[in-house]
Write a protein that holds these residues in place. Structure first.
Motif, PDB file in Angstrom:
ATOM      1  N   TYR A  44     116.670 -45.459  14.939  1.00  0.00           N
ATOM      2  CA  TYR A  44     116.207 -46.823  15.102  1.00  0.00           C
ATOM      3  C   TYR A  44     116.736 -47.565  14.032  1.00  0.00           C
ATOM      4  O   TYR A  44     117.326 -47.159  12.980  1.00  0.00           O
ATOM      5  CB  TYR A  44     115.015 -46.891  15.084  1.00  0.00           C
ATOM      6  CG  TYR A  44     114.240 -46.779  13.667  1.00  0.00           C
ATOM      7  CD1 TYR A  44     113.951 -45.318  13.694  1.00  0.00           C
ATOM      8  CD2 TYR A  44     113.633 -47.396  12.991  1.00  0.00           C
ATOM      9  CE1 TYR A  44     113.107 -44.603  12.546  1.00  0.00           C
ATOM     10  CE2 TYR A  44     113.030 -47.019  11.757  1.00  0.00           C
ATOM     11  CZ  TYR A  44     112.651 -45.565  11.616  1.00  0.00           C
ATOM     12  OH  TYR A  44     111.914 -45.139  10.670  1.00  0.00           O
ATOM     13  N   TYR A  47     115.127 -54.011  11.215  1.00  0.00           N
ATOM     14  CA  TYR A  47     114.724 -55.230  11.950  1.00  0.00           C
ATOM     15  C   TYR A  47     114.170 -56.398  11.095  1.00  0.00           C
ATOM     16  O   TYR A  47     113.628 -55.892  10.070  1.00  0.00           O
ATOM     17  CB  TYR A  47     113.752 -55.041  12.982  1.00  0.00           C
ATOM     18  CG  TYR A  47     114.009 -55.727  14.110  1.00  0.00           C
ATOM     19  CD1 TYR A  47     114.853 -55.968  15.203  1.00  0.00           C
ATOM     20  CD2 TYR A  47     112.800 -56.640  14.563  1.00  0.00           C
ATOM     21  CE1 TYR A  47     114.928 -56.805  16.244  1.00  0.00           C
ATOM     22  CE2 TYR A  47     112.776 -57.556  15.559  1.00  0.00           C
ATOM     23  CZ  TYR A  47     114.044 -57.539  16.404  1.00  0.00           C
ATOM     24  OH  TYR A  47     114.104 -58.579  17.399  1.00  0.00           O
ATOM     25  N   ASN A  80     109.372 -52.434  16.005  1.00  0.00           N
ATOM     26  CA  ASN A  80     110.705 -52.213  16.115  1.00  0.00           C
ATOM     27  C   ASN A  80     111.355 -51.954  17.451  1.00  0.00           C
ATOM     28  O   ASN A  80     110.656 -51.255  18.420  1.00  0.00           O
ATOM     29  CB  ASN A  80     111.276 -51.167  15.176  1.00  0.00           C
ATOM     30  CG  ASN A  80     112.753 -50.721  15.047  1.00  0.00           C
ATOM     31  OD1 ASN A  80     113.260 -50.475  16.175  1.00  0.00           O
ATOM     32  ND2 ASN A  80     113.125 -50.789  13.851  1.00  0.00           N
ATOM     33  N   THR A  89     106.601 -49.849  13.571  1.00  0.00           N
ATOM     34  CA  THR A  89     107.433 -50.749  12.697  1.00  0.00           C
ATOM     35  C   THR A  89     108.524 -49.687  12.087  1.00  0.00           C
ATOM     36  O   THR A  89     109.698 -50.328  12.228  1.00  0.00           O
ATOM     37  CB  THR A  89     106.669 -51.422  11.726  1.00  0.00           C
ATOM     38  OG1 THR A  89     105.554 -51.965  12.049  1.00  0.00           O
ATOM     39  CG2 THR A  89     107.516 -52.382  10.903  1.00  0.00           C
ATOM     40  N   THR A  90     107.953 -48.762  11.722  1.00  0.00           N
ATOM     41  CA  THR A  90     109.036 -47.498  11.392  1.00  0.00           C
ATOM     42  C   THR A  90     108.514 -46.414  12.547  1.00  0.00           C
ATOM     43  O   THR A  90     107.641 -46.506  12.990  1.00  0.00           O
ATOM     44  CB  THR A  90     109.191 -47.240   9.814  1.00  0.00           C
ATOM     45  OG1 THR A  90     108.128 -46.474   9.566  1.00  0.00           O
ATOM     46  CG2 THR A  90     109.193 -48.363   8.990  1.00  0.00           C
ATOM     47  N   SER A 279     110.946 -44.499   4.901  1.00  0.00           N
ATOM     48  CA  SER A 279     111.274 -45.806   5.704  1.00  0.00           C
ATOM     49  C   SER A 279     110.265 -46.851   4.947  1.00  0.00           C
ATOM     50  O   SER A 279     109.233 -46.517   4.293  1.00  0.00           O
ATOM     51  CB  SER A 279     110.789 -45.614   7.045  1.00  0.00           C
ATOM     52  OG  SER A 279     109.567 -45.221   7.286  1.00  0.00           O
ATOM     53  N   PRO A 309     115.032 -48.571   7.840  1.00  0.00           N
ATOM     54  CA  PRO A 309     114.987 -47.099   8.304  1.00  0.00           C
ATOM     55  C   PRO A 309     115.269 -45.996   7.266  1.00  0.00           C
ATOM     56  O   PRO A 309     115.749 -46.646   6.267  1.00  0.00           O
ATOM     57  CB  PRO A 309     115.864 -47.176   9.618  1.00  0.00           C
ATOM     58  CG  PRO A 309     116.355 -48.259   9.903  1.00  0.00           C
ATOM     59  CD  PRO A 309     116.015 -49.308   8.632  1.00  0.00           C
TER      60      PRO A 309
END
Ligand code: 1HN
Length: 365
Positions: A44, A47, A80, A89-90, A279, A309
């Motif tokens: 990922y 962001y 994300n 989110t992570t 992260s 990340p």
């Protein structure tokens, strides 16, 4: 016996490999690059969510979402785009914004997930943890450790908004989720001050605090004073003046899965790049600046969220004339306790990345 030619062996081996896969077996010799990698193939990207977008959503959720009609919480996760399947989110942490309207109570429940709240708007609302009401002002941090009952109440005249961060994506990864809804009468009965009178610098001699992780309140005023007291020190070359909130019983991070930090980037400060196996989620409190993550520039200002990340090169800069202050959450304790922690300085040139592009954040359309 005929000697098998190289060509024949290759064909036979390929057939054999494929048949193994059909029988739910992985031939290590054929899949080695998928099984191990020289560096983590992180799935990922970094962001950022702008305050303008988040404010719009908080406002409309405040009008449309009625807690009395269910839904448990008026909160929304910053997700994300590569982690929608886990609402992360992570890959380990989920951050959210939550609004509690005047007079409202968000009902008691408990879950395996550890949580923190960081107040961003309003003062005088409370979270009752095991029944103990923790009253909060702007920028205070409170903890809801695993499996502790918690409900939220706002007895004031004004809405309150806070940042929630939870480790539910990590629990999901572990195939673990436990949740229990509660009624007011079984949500704990600890009096106000129960925790602070048992885990401070002076403690009762005849009894000890019953939990491993205390549900402490961290007052912003103390954190801000410490940031200021240290502002003329060198600080970290990668993070400026970075303070970690500590667990007063066990030392170390506030929760077993999550660490929280207050970060001051001083006027004109430009940090060097590094990468870590953790992260990280940043919530910007003050100042305008930017971070370069894997060569992409992310411009940030107050009320923005952004995330980094694992193993992504990142560096922060505050080119302006005022302080930049961030509230930061990371999953570092997972990595350190499992001996998965690694960190590396950016090896090239003067420790800064080339910036290839600038991130274009979404607006509410
Ligand atoms: C939750 O239980 C709360 O207790 C807030 O206030 C946000 C986000 C995902 C899952 C559970 C709360 C949450 C949450």
């Amino acid at each position: 016996m005929t000697a098998a030619t190289g060509h024949n062996i290759d064909r036979e081996l390929e057939r054999f490999n494929n048949r193994m896969v059909e029988h739910n077996l992985t031939p290590t010799w054929a899949y080695y690059p998928e099984l191990v990698a020289m560096a983590p193939p992180v799935a990922y990207r970094p962001y950022l969510w702008k305050a303008g977008l988040l404010d719009r959503v908080v406002g409309t959720a405040g009008e449309l979402v009625d807690l009395e009609r269910g839904g448990e919480r008026r909160s929304f996760e910053v997700v994300n785009p590569d982690l929608r399947h886990i609402h992360g989110t992570t890959h380990t942490l989920g951050a959210a914004l939550q609004l509690v309207q005047p007079g409202e109570i968000a009902p008691p429940h408990r879950h395996l997930a550890n949580a923190i709240r960081f107040i961003v708007k309003g003062r005088g609302s409370y979270t009752a943890v095991e029944g103990e009401r923790l009253y909060m002002e702007e920028r205070d941090l409170i903890l809801t450790p695993t499996w502790m009952w918690h409900e939220h109440g706002n007895e004031t005249e004004a809405p309150v908004v806070w940042v929630d961060a939870l480790d539910y994506p990590f629990n999901k990864l572990m195939q673990l989720s436990f949740f229990q809804p509660g009624a007011s009468e079984d949500a704990g009965s600890r009096p106000i001050g129960f925790t602070s009178s048992r885990v401070g610098l002076v403690r009762p001699t005849w009894t000890s605090y019953p939990d491993e992780i205390p549900n402490v309140t961290y007052k912003w005023e103390e954190t801000a004073n410490t940031l200021n007291a240290l502002r003329d020190e060198e600080g970290s070359p990668y993070d400026g003046i970075l303070l970690e909130y500590v667990n007063p019983i066990q030392e170390g991070s506030v929760l077993p899965t999550m660490a929280c930090y207050a970060q001051l980037l001083r006027p004109g400060e430009r940090c060097k790049a590094h990468r870590q196996t953790s992260s990280t989620i940043h919530y910007v409190l003050d100042g305008e600046g930017y971070s370069v993550i894997n060569g992409v520039r992310f411009d940030w200002g107050p009320g923005d969220f952004f995330m980094i990340p694992p193993w992504a090169w990142h560096e922060h800069a505050n080119p302006g004339g005022g302080d930049a202050v961030h509230f930061v959450i990371s999953d570092t304790p997972i990595m350190t306790s499992l001996k998965l922690w690694r960190e590396e300085p950016y090896p090239e040139g003067d420790g800064h990345q080339e910036t290839a592009e600038t991130f274009a954040p979404l607006t509410w359309s």
